[in-house]
Write an enzyme that holds these catalytic residues in place. Structure first.
Site, mmCIF file in Angstrom:
data_model
loop_
_atom_site.group_PDB
_atom_site.id
_atom_site.type_symbol
_atom_site.label_atom_id
_atom_site.label_comp_id
_atom_site.label_asym_id
_atom_site.label_seq_id
_atom_site.Cartn_x
_atom_site.Cartn_y
_atom_site.Cartn_z
ATOM 1 N N GLY A 183 -1.302 50.140 146.084
ATOM 2 C CA GLY A 183 -1.483 49.680 144.587
ATOM 3 C C GLY A 183 -0.853 47.464 144.192
ATOM 4 N N GLU A 184 0.446 47.378 145.296
ATOM 5 C CA GLU A 184 1.292 46.066 145.037
ATOM 6 C C GLU A 184 -0.014 45.501 145.969
ATOM 7 O OE1 GLU A 184 3.414 49.138 145.046
ATOM 8 O OE2 GLU A 184 2.677 48.850 146.586
#
Length: 403
Positions: A59-60
């Site tokens: 996600g990051e």
């Protein structure tokens, strides 16, 4: 406090090693870090310097990806190295083509930090959203290598802002500049004496708008959806799937696509017990008989699958917190999610403009389903995402001064 920190890091390593004997994620965590410095030494050019991007997980990575790709587009001669903490990020992006190397981040010890930074020889380091490692930040600071946090977000309950958080605040002070998502984060950092802060918003808006503008075609999904209305459930967990199984029965005229967060065989079988007629994406024949429900048992497709939906449910809201709502909203699709969304500003914003609903039980889910279809929420969702883009350009303008 540093002693406790070091003990905690070592203890974490021991626990993961024990779990690696029967947990696949822990096993990847350990195996991926075996002989890590030798792997780095063999892959990177010792005479070169690199821009180092670190991401906690997938996600990051997607959040910081617009900045990375903008650097590579405007400065193609720059070399880039990526580290991940989590296997779920590394295993999916280990062959990312714009990086000269993708590696697991070794545990944060003084010796690991010195070795890694000597091998990377970074001209600057970019960390996305969170993960504050004392020894890595200190080693970078000791060598006068700039550290940037992008899409940072802070909340009053975090340890940085408690009376006992002095050690954690020391880690923050190693950072050269914070690019934060909102005014609250700026004020919190200012309250502990940190002034090198800019409100740049969230780079995820840039990423999801790029994805929506040029989505990947998935013919098998398009064929499955045919001409029916499509409900997509992304990053689901068992509590979400319990509710969704009831919704399937309530709306036989809709097609449902469920993309669970965990795709191990045991979890897929549990979903098929709830919804016996569901078919798996990886077992779908070329010309399947029409089924109402498809389970996506494959990683990396969800952000493109959203394009085929009319309404989306985002999982995680009955656990630690919801997953990414913006990927769906960027396509102009209203979203539904569980009750735990308080840490996500975009979720609050989408609710406030009538483009999302939070639910706590099946009755609320069914009502939200009907409501969002009827109130033209799709256009509101897309306008909201488009109003928030531009963070990448602001960040790149600033950090380019350090090249």
């Amino acid at each position: 406090m540093l002693l406790l920190y070091n003990i905690g890091i070592q203890f974490y390593g021991i626990v993961v090693r024990i779990f690696s004997m029967f947990n696949s994620k822990a096993s990847f965590f350990i195996k991926g870090r075996t002989n890590i410095f030798e792997k780095i030494r063999n892959q990177l050019d010792a005479s070169s310097s690199y821009i180092w991007f670190h991401f906690a997980s997938l996600g990051e990575f997607e959040q910081g990806r617009p900045v990375l790709e903008a650097i590579k587009e405007k400065h193609p001669q720059k070399r880039i190295v990526i580290t991940f903490f989590s296997p779920s990020g590394y295993e999916i992006r280990k062959n990312y083509p714009l990086a000269d190397g993708v590696f697991y981040l070794p545990l944060d010890t003084p010796s690991n930090a010195k070795k890694l930074i000597a091998l990377f020889n970074p001209e600057l380091a970019v960390f996305t959203k969170y993960e504050y490692w004392f020894h890595y930040f200190k080693a970078l600071n000791d060598r006068n290598i700039p550290i940037f946090i992008i899409s940072g977000i802070f909340r009053p309950k975090q340890v940085f802002f408690k009376w006992y958080g002095g050690f954690n605040r020391k880690i923050l002070r190693f950072v050269n500049h914070f690019f934060v998502q909102n005014e609250e984060s700026l004020e919190l950092l200012s309250s502990v004496g940190i002034k090198d802060v800019s409100i740049s918003g969230d780079t995820r808006f840039d990423r999801v708008s790029q994805n929506a503008a040029d989505p990947k075609d998935i013919p098998a999904i398009q064929n499955f959806c045919s001409t029916s209305k499509v409900f997509i459930a992304g990053s689901t967990w068992p509590p979400d799937e319990q509710l969704l199984s009831k919704l399937v029965l309530q709306h036989p005229d809709w097609t449902f696509i469920i993309a669970p967060h965990e795709i191990d065989n045991a979890h897929i079988l549990e979903i098929q017990k709830l919804i016996p007629e569901a078919i798996r994406y990886t077992e779908m024949p070329a010309n399947p008989e029409k089924s109402q429900v498809l389970i996506v048992d494959n990683i990396g497709l969800l952000s493109s699958i959203y394009r085929y939906g009319d309404i989306v449910y985002i999982g995680g809201g009955f656990g630690v917190g919801i997953h990414n709502t913006l990927e769906a909203a960027a396509f102009g699709i209203p979203v539904i999610f569980g009750p735990k969304y308080d840490k996500f500003q975009e979720a609050k914003d989408l609710i406030s403009i009538g483009a999302a609903s939070s639910i706590s039980n099946f009755e609320e889910l069914d009502n939200a389903f009907e409501k969002l279809i009827a109130n033209n929420a799709a256009e509101r969702a897309k306008k909201y995402v488009m109003s928030k883009i531009g963070s990448t350009d602001q960040i790149l303008t600033h950090i380019s001064k350090y090249f």
